[in-house]
Design an enzyme around this catalytic site. Structure first.
Site, PDB file in Angstrom:
ATOM      1  N   HIS A 206       0.797  -1.232   0.000  1.00 56.11           N
ATOM      2  CA  HIS A 206       0.000   0.000   0.000  1.00 56.11           C
ATOM      3  C   HIS A 206       0.825   1.277   0.000  1.00 56.11           C
ATOM      4  O   HIS A 206       0.286   2.369  -0.090  1.00 56.11           O
ATOM      5  CB  HIS A 206      -0.966   0.031   1.193  1.00 56.11           C
ATOM      6  CG  HIS A 206      -0.277   0.300   2.496  1.00 56.11           C
ATOM      7  ND1 HIS A 206       0.394  -0.663   3.177  1.00 56.11           N
ATOM      8  CD2 HIS A 206      -0.145   1.442   3.215  1.00 56.11           C
ATOM      9  CE1 HIS A 206       0.911  -0.139   4.274  1.00 56.11           C
ATOM     10  NE2 HIS A 206       0.612   1.129   4.323  1.00 56.11           N
TER      11      HIS A 206
HETATM   12  C1  UD1 Z   1      -2.305   5.285   6.001  1.00 53.14           C
HETATM   13  C2  UD1 Z   1      -1.017   5.786   6.652  1.00 53.14           C
HETATM   14  C3  UD1 Z   1       0.072   4.736   6.518  1.00 53.14           C
HETATM   15  C4  UD1 Z   1      -0.399   3.413   7.039  1.00 53.14           C
HETATM   16  C5  UD1 Z   1      -1.677   3.020   6.340  1.00 53.14           C
HETATM   17  C6  UD1 Z   1      -2.231   1.702   6.801  1.00 53.14           C
HETATM   18  C7  UD1 Z   1      -0.606   8.203   6.532  1.00 53.14           C
HETATM   19  C8  UD1 Z   1       0.171   9.260   5.850  1.00 53.14           C
HETATM   20  N1  UD1 Z   1      -0.542   7.001   5.976  1.00 53.14           N
HETATM   21  O1  UD1 Z   1      -2.059   5.125   4.623  1.00 53.14           O
HETATM   22  O2  UD1 Z   1       1.195   5.150   7.263  1.00 53.14           O
HETATM   23  O3  UD1 Z   1       0.607   2.446   6.831  1.00 53.14           O
HETATM   24  O4  UD1 Z   1      -2.647   4.048   6.584  1.00 53.14           O
HETATM   25  O5  UD1 Z   1      -3.410   1.393   6.116  1.00 53.14           O
HETATM   26  O6  UD1 Z   1      -1.242   8.470   7.522  1.00 53.14           O
HETATM   27  N2  UD1 Z   1      -9.476   4.669   2.007  1.00 53.14           N
HETATM   28  C9  UD1 Z   1     -10.648   3.961   2.001  1.00 53.14           C
HETATM   29  N3  UD1 Z   1     -11.196   3.593   3.195  1.00 53.14           N
HETATM   30  C10 UD1 Z   1     -10.617   3.881   4.384  1.00 53.14           C
HETATM   31  C11 UD1 Z   1      -9.432   4.647   4.379  1.00 53.14           C
HETATM   32  C12 UD1 Z   1      -8.865   5.011   3.199  1.00 53.14           C
HETATM   33  O7  UD1 Z   1     -11.198   3.655   0.966  1.00 53.14           O
HETATM   34  O8  UD1 Z   1     -11.155   3.503   5.438  1.00 53.14           O
HETATM   35  C13 UD1 Z   1      -8.864   5.037   0.718  1.00 53.14           C
HETATM   36  C14 UD1 Z   1      -9.180   6.440   0.289  1.00 53.14           C
HETATM   37  O9  UD1 Z   1      -9.303   6.448  -1.077  1.00 53.14           O
HETATM   38  C15 UD1 Z   1      -7.932   7.199   0.685  1.00 53.14           C
HETATM   39  C16 UD1 Z   1      -6.845   6.152   0.485  1.00 53.14           C
HETATM   40  O10 UD1 Z   1      -7.455   4.918   0.850  1.00 53.14           O
HETATM   41  O11 UD1 Z   1      -7.735   8.337  -0.072  1.00 53.14           O
HETATM   42  C17 UD1 Z   1      -5.633   6.386   1.327  1.00 53.14           C
HETATM   43  O12 UD1 Z   1      -5.999   6.488   2.727  1.00 53.14           O
HETATM   44  P1  UD1 Z   1      -5.066   7.333   3.723  1.00 53.14           P
HETATM   45  O13 UD1 Z   1      -5.554   7.200   5.110  1.00 53.14           O
HETATM   46  O14 UD1 Z   1      -4.852   8.693   3.180  1.00 53.14           O
HETATM   47  O15 UD1 Z   1      -3.650   6.605   3.592  1.00 53.14           O
HETATM   48  P2  UD1 Z   1      -3.273   5.073   3.589  1.00 53.14           P
HETATM   49  O16 UD1 Z   1      -2.678   4.770   2.259  1.00 53.14           O
HETATM   50  O17 UD1 Z   1      -4.360   4.192   4.105  1.00 53.14           O
END
Ligand code: UD1
Length: 373
Positions: A206
């Site tokens: 990821h």
């Molecule tokens: C985040 C953390 C990362 C961690 C990871 C574990 C930061 C900068 N990154 O990354 O350190 O290793 O979580 O999962 O804080 N999304 C969903 N559903 C959710 C959450 C996210 O669909 O419940 C999708 C959305 O499109 C979102 C994307 O995932 O834009 C990224 O989510 P985000 O929380 O920004 O970062 P992660 O890649 O999950």
């Protein structure tokens, strides 16, 4: 009567806060307020962890959701500041390195509320990683730095942090692993995929460095298809990765590989069960490098650097980047049984939560508070 806020936001936070809450609320308990920022909000990325790890429902939800880094961080800052101004907790505990960690620490210290950081001092020295920025800033402004491994202490001292703020407590996430492992094994999960113990690999991906560039992602997808010919692979797909795969038109290619099993993100126990019985794990996750080390399962870490060097020095992690040649070579070595068996890591013993709570009691003089839950 005041309280301690315990903050979570994203999936890797939940397994670290569970032992902290248990230890803080133990026999000499303090009152805690559990705050969920809502950075992760899908049931499979959040609710299932609360259920499986026995974490109570959050007392406060900020419901910030997904957005760009600046907007997400800003929203957390704004909403959490409102909560802090109303409730004035005596201290705030943040965990890990996600945007919620940084934003809540910053909101608190700006109001003069002390912050404790669980998993302080880890450094990859790669400032392109959003998590590295979050770690550096959170540590610089925290009052109590709870450290998992010796490199963390050295890094903090090197950055001029006062030694009295640094407490080596061990790894809270490993407390959760020991707590849950018996129940995870009972699931007999590999059987559900028709796989035997030690007869498959588990894949997770990821990190922006692996999934955001379509060329890098396409090369990894091609490689996973190829490797699954040698060893069946189970691949729970993170929402961020799913969306990148869809945009790049790569999801169908993955689905077409006959021995590559794609699933939704797994619950904590399901993931632990699959990890514990795997021949090897291929991952860019930070936490899984630590968990595989404790489980004695070889971990091909799809990154060039790690903020958790002890997992390479004493554990099972091998840094292979996203270079197909290095990944193929490491996979062959593991399949042929040529890999290092881990040495136990000091203080990764299932009791880190108790030591962390003790450090907080001493640092914040909680023993003298008249707390009753
Ligand atoms: C985040 C953390 C990362 C961690 C990871 C574990 C930061 C900068 N990154 O990354 O350190 O290793 O979580 O999962 O804080 N999304 C969903 N559903 C959710 C959450 C996210 O669909 O419940 C999708 C959305 O499109 C979102 C994307 O995932 O834009 C990224 O989510 P985000 O929380 O920004 O970062 P992660 O890649 O999950």
């Amino acid at each position: 009567m005041s309280q301690i806020d315990c903050v979570v936001g994203a999936r890797p936070n939940f397994m670290k806060i569970a032992p902290m809450l248990r230890a803080l609320e133990g026999p000499r308990g303090v009152r805690t307020c559990l705050v969920h920022t809502g950075q992760h909000y899908d049931p499979g990325m959040s609710d299932v962890f609360f259920e499986q790890l026995g974490i109570r429902a959050p007392d406060v939800r900020l419901d910030v959701g997904s957005d760009t880094h600046a907007r997400q961080t800003a929203r957390i800052l704004e909403h959490y500041e409102d909560h802090l101004s109303r409730t004035r907790p005596a201290g705030v505990v943040v965990v890990g390195d996600v945007n919620s960690t940084l934003a809540c620490a910053l909101a608190a210290v700006k109001l003069g509320i002390p912050v404790a950081h669980v998993e302080a001092g880890l450094r990859s020295r790669d400032r392109r990683m959003p998590e590295e920025i979050n770690r550096v800033v959170t540590d610089a402004i925290s009052d109590v730095l709870l450290v998992t491994e010796e490199s963390g202490r050295r890094n903090l001292l090197g950055e001029g942090i006062e030694p009295s703020k640094i407490h080596m407590v061990g790894n809270l996430m490993i407390d959760t692993l020991y707590h849950e492992l018996p129940r995870a094994r009972e699931l007999r999960l590999p059987e559900r995929y028709g796989l035997g113990d030690g007869a498959y690999g588990l894949v997770t991906l990821h990190r922006p460095s692996n999934v955001d560039d379509p060329r890098v992602l396409a090369a990894l997808v091609g490689l996973l298809g190829e490797l699954s010919g040698t060893l069946p692979l189970v691949f729970p797909v993170h929402p961020r990765t799913r969306s990148r795969l869809e945009t790049a038109g790569l999801l169908e290619r993955l689905r077409a590989a006959p021995r590559l099993f794609l699933t939704e993100p797994l619950g904590y126990r399901e993931n632990l069960a699959l990890m514990a019985a795997a021949k090897l794990v291929l991952t860019d996750s930070g936490g899984m490098q630590e968990e595989t080390t404790v489980l004695g399962v070889p971990c091909l870490t799809l990154r060039d650097t790690t903020e958790r060097p002890i997992t390479v020095e004493l554990g099972t992690s091998i840094l292979v980047g996203n270079d197909p040649i290095a990944i193929r070579a490491a996979l062959s070595e593991v399949i042929e049984g040529r890999y290092r068996h881990p040495t136990p890591i000091p203080l990764w013993d299932g009791h880190a939560g108790a030591r962390a709570a003790e450090a907080l009691r001493a640092a914040w003089d909680l023993v003298h508070w008249n707390y009753v839950i």
